[in-house]
Design a protein around this motif. Structure first.
Motif, short mmCIF file in Angstrom:
data_model
loop_
_atom_site.label_atom_id
_atom_site.label_comp_id
_atom_site.label_asym_id
_atom_site.label_seq_id
_atom_site.Cartn_x
_atom_site.Cartn_y
_atom_site.Cartn_z
N MET A 143 9.75 -29.65 61.58
CA MET A 143 9.18 -30.68 61.29
C MET A 143 9.61 -31.41 59.92
O MET A 143 9.79 -32.75 59.93
CB MET A 143 7.72 -30.34 60.53
CG MET A 143 6.79 -30.11 62.01
SD MET A 143 6.67 -31.24 63.23
CE MET A 143 6.10 -32.67 62.36
N ASN A 144 10.51 -30.67 58.99
CA ASN A 144 11.17 -31.21 57.97
C ASN A 144 12.26 -31.90 58.63
O ASN A 144 12.86 -33.00 57.92
CB ASN A 144 11.54 -30.07 56.79
CG ASN A 144 10.36 -30.00 55.82
OD1 ASN A 144 10.20 -30.59 54.85
ND2 ASN A 144 9.27 -29.11 56.18
N ASP A 296 15.66 -32.70 69.97
CA ASP A 296 15.86 -31.45 69.83
C ASP A 296 15.10 -30.45 69.07
O ASP A 296 14.84 -29.35 69.17
CB ASP A 296 17.52 -31.15 69.38
CG ASP A 296 18.36 -31.77 70.49
OD1 ASP A 296 17.95 -31.69 71.71
OD2 ASP A 296 19.72 -32.28 70.04
N GLN A 297 14.84 -31.08 67.77
CA GLN A 297 13.86 -30.46 66.84
C GLN A 297 12.37 -30.49 67.42
O GLN A 297 11.77 -29.36 67.32
CB GLN A 297 13.59 -31.49 65.54
CG GLN A 297 15.03 -31.49 64.91
CD GLN A 297 15.47 -29.78 64.42
OE1 GLN A 297 14.80 -29.07 63.89
NE2 GLN A 297 16.80 -29.60 64.60
N GLN A 298 11.97 -31.43 68.04
CA GLN A 298 10.85 -31.38 68.92
C GLN A 298 10.66 -30.01 69.84
O GLN A 298 9.71 -29.29 70.37
CB GLN A 298 10.35 -32.63 69.82
CG GLN A 298 10.09 -33.77 68.99
CD GLN A 298 8.80 -33.85 68.35
OE1 GLN A 298 8.08 -32.72 68.52
NE2 GLN A 298 8.46 -34.85 67.85
N LYS A 354 5.49 -26.27 78.13
CA LYS A 354 5.45 -27.15 77.16
C LYS A 354 7.05 -27.17 76.44
O LYS A 354 7.44 -28.38 76.19
CB LYS A 354 4.58 -26.83 75.95
CG LYS A 354 4.48 -27.81 74.90
CD LYS A 354 3.38 -27.46 73.86
CE LYS A 354 3.42 -28.50 72.55
NZ LYS A 354 2.25 -28.22 71.60
N VAL A 355 7.44 -26.18 76.14
CA VAL A 355 8.91 -26.26 75.79
C VAL A 355 9.94 -27.05 76.72
O VAL A 355 10.82 -27.48 76.55
CB VAL A 355 9.67 -24.61 75.62
CG1 VAL A 355 10.86 -24.41 75.27
CG2 VAL A 355 8.62 -23.95 74.29
N VAL A 360 13.40 -31.37 78.54
CA VAL A 360 13.62 -32.51 79.52
C VAL A 360 13.65 -33.94 78.89
O VAL A 360 14.67 -34.73 79.02
CB VAL A 360 12.38 -32.44 80.59
CG1 VAL A 360 12.59 -33.73 81.29
CG2 VAL A 360 12.64 -31.24 81.52
N GLU A 361 12.63 -33.94 77.99
CA GLU A 361 12.78 -35.26 77.11
C GLU A 361 13.91 -35.36 76.27
O GLU A 361 14.65 -36.34 76.09
CB GLU A 361 11.54 -35.38 76.09
CG GLU A 361 10.16 -35.63 76.86
CD GLU A 361 8.98 -35.60 76.07
OE1 GLU A 361 9.05 -35.09 74.81
OE2 GLU A 361 8.17 -36.15 76.35
#
Length: 462
Positions: A143-144, A296-298, A354-355, A360-361
């Motif tokens: 998140m940072n 990528d961080q998501q 969810k991962v 995919v996004e």
């Protein structure tokens, strides 16, 4: 505020537009918001302090026993070294007496109901809790990273808005310059036709020209005046549009620094480029690259839901009545320390899916980035060709204008010498007007195509 007597440069128009544009102000606020969100994410590393307090009014007291209780007692038996119940002994048998199957004690201890009744009409409590995250599955770090990238993305979006505003201001500025030049040209053309009209009227009076010649010139003069009116209206409207873009009242009349120049300083600029350097300079490409990193961080944030989470907890809590000392009607406090561990075990594939959705996004953003780069490469090639064509057209219009000036001079001279007709002069004047108009259009087109080329290459200077 600019006035009609004040000369305004292109840079002045840019500065006014950047200072007053609402979209730029919104984008600036987006940067401010992203900075706050970054600080919010950084705070997750630190211990969290929370204060909880509550109050409840109860209508009744609470009693732990229904009625007074009689409890049997024990006495020490030195023979056995143990405590024995004080029971009634039958002297004939020497055994404890039973009544209805129950032994009869000789002594009892009274436990009164009043002693086990507590006043809980006013129940108050509170706790000061400290929670220190130890391991959150990598979510806090991700998140940072996201908020840091989001702040950079907000800056890129602001820079992109700035370029768009500057390009629109420049295009409108040069449109005003073009229309002002055409206004001057239209006035010159009206002057030429008026002079010819006066000459033809004099010749008609002398009988060396026909009424048809005069009517032909009158028609041209009327057309020239109508065109002049259209150009003057266009100049007024374009000035109003420029004032609106600069954040000024639309009725503000500005005199532009370049509108009085007969010839603009135009030279062919090099249009060579390196695509990798262009990608590094383009705000939209950098924005897509940052968006890809954010996604990528998501993925890491989604994956953290599958990881164990460990935190240390400490608390100071107080109650009234005092639950630590006989439920007296006063506050009693204590503290506690501990740790919490949460380990996801089985969610029927919900977390793993969810991962995968987050992955995919992220892949979609990579495809968007690749597609944008391909389109930018084509866009730059088209802009470079368009700029070169505009410059070649400008060079051709200069030659055409020189020829038109010469043809008009010869036609005027022949007409004065009686060797040319009115139609010849009108034709030469129309060709002169067209050549001048095309040269003005070509000059402005070179300016705009060059600026658009700078924009798509990411080399705008402002």
């Amino acid at each position: 505020m600019a006035s009609s007597a004040q000369v305004v440069t292109l840079d002045s128009c840019r500065h006014m537009a950047l200072r007053n544009n609402k979209e730029i102000q919104q984008a600036s606020m987006g940067i401010e918001k992203a900075a706050y969100q970054r600080k919010e994410a950084a705070a997750a590393y630190l211990p969290q302090f929370d204060l909880t307090a509550g109050y409840i009014y109860n209508s009744r007291k609470v009693s732990l026993i229904k009625e007074d209780q009689l409890l049997p007692t024990k006495s020490f038996n030195p023979q056995t070294g143990q405590y024995d119940y004080n029971l009634l002994i039958d002297p004939t048998t020497g055994y404890p007496v039973q009544v209805n199957g129950q032994y009869v004690p000789t002594t009892v201890a009274l436990l009164p109901k009043s002693g086990m009744t507590y006043n809980i009409h006013n129940l108050m409590g509170g706790a000061l809790t400290v929670t220190q995250p130890i391991y959150m599955g990598g979510k806090i770090t991700a998140m940072n990273q996201i908020t840091e990238l989001a702040q950079q993305l907000a800056q890129e979006m602001l820079d992109g808005k700035v370029e768009d505003v500057i390009y629109n201001v420049d295009a409108t500025y040069w449109q005003v310059i073009s229309l002002c030049a055409k206004q001057k040209l239209a006035r010159s053309y009206v002057g030429l036709v008026e002079k010819l009209d006066n000459d033809v009227k004099a010749m008609v009076n002398e009988g060396v020209a026909t009424l048809a010649n005069q009517l032909a010139v009158d028609v041209k003069l009327n057309e020239a005046n109508v065109d002049l009116t259209k150009v003057e209206n266009g100049v007024t409207l374009s000035r109003m549009l420029l004032a609106q873009l600069c954040g000024l009242p639309v009725n503000t009349m500005m005199t532009l620094a370049d509108e009085g120049h007969d010839e603009l300083n135009i030279s062919l600029a090099p249009s060579t480029y390196n695509l990798d350097e262009v990608y590094n300079k383009r705000h939209d490409v950098r924005s897509l690259e940052l968006a890809t990193k954010i996604y990528d961080q998501q993925v890491k944030v989604a994956r953290s839901e599958m990881m164990p989470k460990l935190a240390a907890v400490a608390a100071v809590h107080a109650t009234n009545p005092n639950s630590y000392d006989g439920f007296e009607n006063r506050f009693g406090a204590a503290f506690s320390v501990g740790a919490t561990l949460r380990m996801p075990l089985w969610h029927w594939g919900g977390l793993s899916n969810k991962v995968k959705a987050a992955q995919v996004e992220a892949n979609v953003k990579r495809l968007e980035l690749d597609d944008a780069k391909e389109k930018i490469a084509l866009q730059i090639s088209q802009a470079a060709f368009r700029y070169q064509e505009a410059f070649k057209t400008y060079e051709a219009t200069k030659a055409n204008l020189a020829q038109a000036n010469e043809n008009l001079r010869i036609a005027d001279l022949a007409f004065k010498e009686g060797m040319g007709t009115v139609d010849d002069v009108l034709t030469a004047q129309t060709a002169w007007l067209k050549a001048n108009s095309e040269k003005i259009d070509a000059e402005i087109d070179v300016q705009l195509t060059h600026e658009f080329l700078d924009k798509v290459m990411g080399t705008m200077r402002y």
